[in-house]
Design a protein around this motif. Structure first.
Motif, PDB file in Angstrom:
ATOM      1  N   ARG A 131      32.667  -5.227   0.260  1.00 22.00           N
ATOM      2  CA  ARG A 131      33.902  -4.478   0.019  1.00 22.00           C
ATOM      3  C   ARG A 131      33.658  -3.578  -1.189  1.00 22.00           C
ATOM      4  NH1 ARG A 131      36.353  -6.957  -4.398  1.00 22.00           N
ATOM      5  NH2 ARG A 131      35.654  -9.111  -4.791  1.00 22.00           N
ATOM      6  N   MET A 132      34.507  -2.578  -1.336  1.00 24.13           N
ATOM      7  CA  MET A 132      34.419  -1.691  -2.480  1.00 24.13           C
ATOM      8  C   MET A 132      35.475  -2.113  -3.500  1.00 24.13           C
ATOM      9  SD  MET A 132      31.843   0.139  -1.757  1.00 24.13           S
ATOM     10  CE  MET A 132      31.860   1.383  -3.066  1.00 24.13           C
ATOM     11  N   GLU A 133      35.044  -2.438  -4.687  1.00 24.81           N
ATOM     12  CA  GLU A 133      35.924  -2.836  -5.780  1.00 24.81           C
ATOM     13  C   GLU A 133      36.188  -1.631  -6.664  1.00 24.81           C
ATOM     14  OE1 GLU A 133      38.408  -4.343  -7.226  1.00 24.81           O
ATOM     15  OE2 GLU A 133      37.438  -6.311  -7.009  1.00 24.81           O
ATOM     16  N   GLU A 134      37.343  -1.630  -7.332  1.00 19.73           N
ATOM     17  CA  GLU A 134      37.699  -0.526  -8.222  1.00 19.73           C
ATOM     18  C   GLU A 134      37.613  -0.941  -9.676  1.00 19.73           C
ATOM     19  OE1 GLU A 134      40.494  -0.499 -10.379  1.00 19.73           O
ATOM     20  OE2 GLU A 134      41.149  -2.489  -9.748  1.00 19.73           O
ATOM     21  N   ASP A 283      46.808  -4.651  -9.606  1.00 26.41           N
ATOM     22  CA  ASP A 283      48.034  -4.642 -10.406  1.00 26.41           C
ATOM     23  C   ASP A 283      48.387  -3.197 -10.769  1.00 26.41           C
ATOM     24  OD1 ASP A 283      49.765  -4.646 -12.756  1.00 26.41           O
ATOM     25  OD2 ASP A 283      49.350  -6.786 -12.937  1.00 26.41           O
ATOM     26  N   GLU A 284      49.495  -2.703 -10.222  1.00 26.67           N
ATOM     27  CA  GLU A 284      49.859  -1.301 -10.428  1.00 26.67           C
ATOM     28  C   GLU A 284      50.152  -0.990 -11.889  1.00 26.67           C
ATOM     29  OE1 GLU A 284      49.688   1.164  -8.331  1.00 26.67           O
ATOM     30  OE2 GLU A 284      49.023  -0.142  -6.699  1.00 26.67           O
ATOM     31  N   GLY A 285      50.775  -1.949 -12.592  1.00 26.50           N
ATOM     32  CA  GLY A 285      51.055  -1.734 -14.006  1.00 26.50           C
ATOM     33  C   GLY A 285      49.782  -1.616 -14.822  1.00 26.50           C
ATOM     34  N   MET A 286      48.795  -2.460 -14.506  1.00 25.05           N
ATOM     35  CA  MET A 286      47.517  -2.401 -15.211  1.00 25.05           C
ATOM     36  C   MET A 286      46.778  -1.104 -14.892  1.00 25.05           C
ATOM     37  SD  MET A 286      45.648  -3.977 -17.374  1.00 25.05           S
ATOM     38  CE  MET A 286      46.325  -5.644 -17.359  1.00 25.05           C
ATOM     39  N   ILE A 287      46.829  -0.698 -13.642  1.00 20.01           N
ATOM     40  CA  ILE A 287      46.188   0.572 -13.256  1.00 20.01           C
ATOM     41  C   ILE A 287      46.813   1.734 -14.021  1.00 20.01           C
ATOM     42  CG2 ILE A 287      45.912   2.223 -11.368  1.00 20.01           C
ATOM     43  CD1 ILE A 287      45.609  -0.231  -9.492  1.00 20.01           C
TER      44      ILE A 287
END
Length: 316
Positions: A131-134, A283-287
């Motif tokens: 998988r591709m991790e971000e 986590d959208e907040g962390m992003i």
């Protein structure tokens, strides 16, 4: 070219190789492997090496964890990076191929490899599970002032300016008392994260003693009160944010932003090309936080394999 597995590498030889090879980061260093394996009894260090006439031309670090007649391997544990390194792309491919051949052995129950710095084209053949991790990465090519005026968002710049005006002091920690303060803040906040968190005190204490090898523990203080802290890892052209801990008051002031801001300043002073803020786990907040600090999305492959009988065995 001889590709082999070695359980012991000469520390001086490995450091000399890492200093001259593109893509090397703190996770490749002897310091990281020593701390890991001293703190987690189940882990044993090993390296896949490429040698020409005995001279080290490439390496890929991994750890082995044994359970009776079976074992698992990770390059590296806890989601840290075990990317193969060599000036020659063909050698990197050969190292990864050997790793995948090793994980296919009947006695290898599970494996993982986090390959930051590679892309899908660098994987020599389609793995069973990939998988591709971000992660979010701050480019530092223009130096700190360019980062501050360009990459850093206006809101974050205001927060950091306010911290400076209010006398918040960010400094590297050096005493045992400061370490105790950091571990208290970190352990309280990380309990809810699950998994391996909080890391054992012995592990972080070992790393704390390695400031001369690129491990910096930061603390943000209001007077004598530690509001939050950060662990950042520096090696060569790479800087890596790793762990953090914040008090409830820290979130009101924006201490997490100010800690990253100062860690980036240090990375620029050390000549780093980038500062990796790590994965956000969706986590959208962390992003949003990492992007407002100047981080740009970077993808890298994570390869995982697991025998069908491994999950039931782990429950026993």
């Amino acid at each position: 070219m001889k590709i082999d597995i070695e359980e012991h590498l000469n520390r001086a030889e490995l450091n000399a190789f890492l200093e001259g090879v593109p893509g090397a980061a703190f996770f490749h260093t002897p310091a990281w492997m020593e701390s890991l394996c001293a703190s987690f009894d189940r882990l044993r260090p090993a390296w896949i090496t490429a040698r020409e006439g005995g001279r080290l031309q490439g390496m890929m670090p991994f750890c082995v964890s044994r359970r009776g007649p079976v074992h698992s391997v990770a390059a590296l544990p806890f989601g840290t990076y075990g990317t193969p390194l060599s000036p020659d792309p063909a050698v990197k491919s050969a190292l990864l191929t050997r790793y995948m051949e090793m994980t296919a052995a009947p006695s290898c129950a599970a494996s993982s490899a986090s390959l930051f710095g590679m892309d899908e084209c660098g994987i020599p053949f389609p793995p069973a599970r990939a998988r591709m991790e971000e992660c979010r990465v701050i480019a530092l090519g223009g130096g700190f002032e360019n980062y501050r005026s360009g990459a850093l968002s206006g809101k974050k710049r205001q927060i950091c300016n306010k911290c400076e005006r209010e006398g918040i002091i960010v400094k590297t920690l050096s005493s045992s008392g400061e370490f105790d303060g950091f571990y208290d803040v970190y352990s309280r906040g990380s309990v809810r994260w699950g998994g391996v968190h909080p890391y054992p005190r012995s592990f972080l204490a070992d790393l704390f003693g390695r400031s001369d090898e690129g491990v910096l523990f930061w603390g943000a203080f209001s007077g004598s009160e530690m509001l939050g802290g950060h662990i950042d890892l520096y090696f060569g052209r790479a800087a890596q944010a790793w762990q953090a801990g914040m008090s409830p008051r820290a979130h009101e002031i924006g201490i997490s932003s100010y800690l990253v801001y100062n860690a980036v300043r240090e990375a620029c002073a050390r000549g780093a090309a980038f500062f990796n803020l790590g994965s956000s786990g969706g986590d959208e907040g962390m992003i949003f936080f990492k992007e407002s600090m100047g981080g740009k999305k970077v993808l890298y492959p994570v390869i995982e394999t697991r025998k069908f009988w491994w999950k039931p065995l782990r429950r026993k």
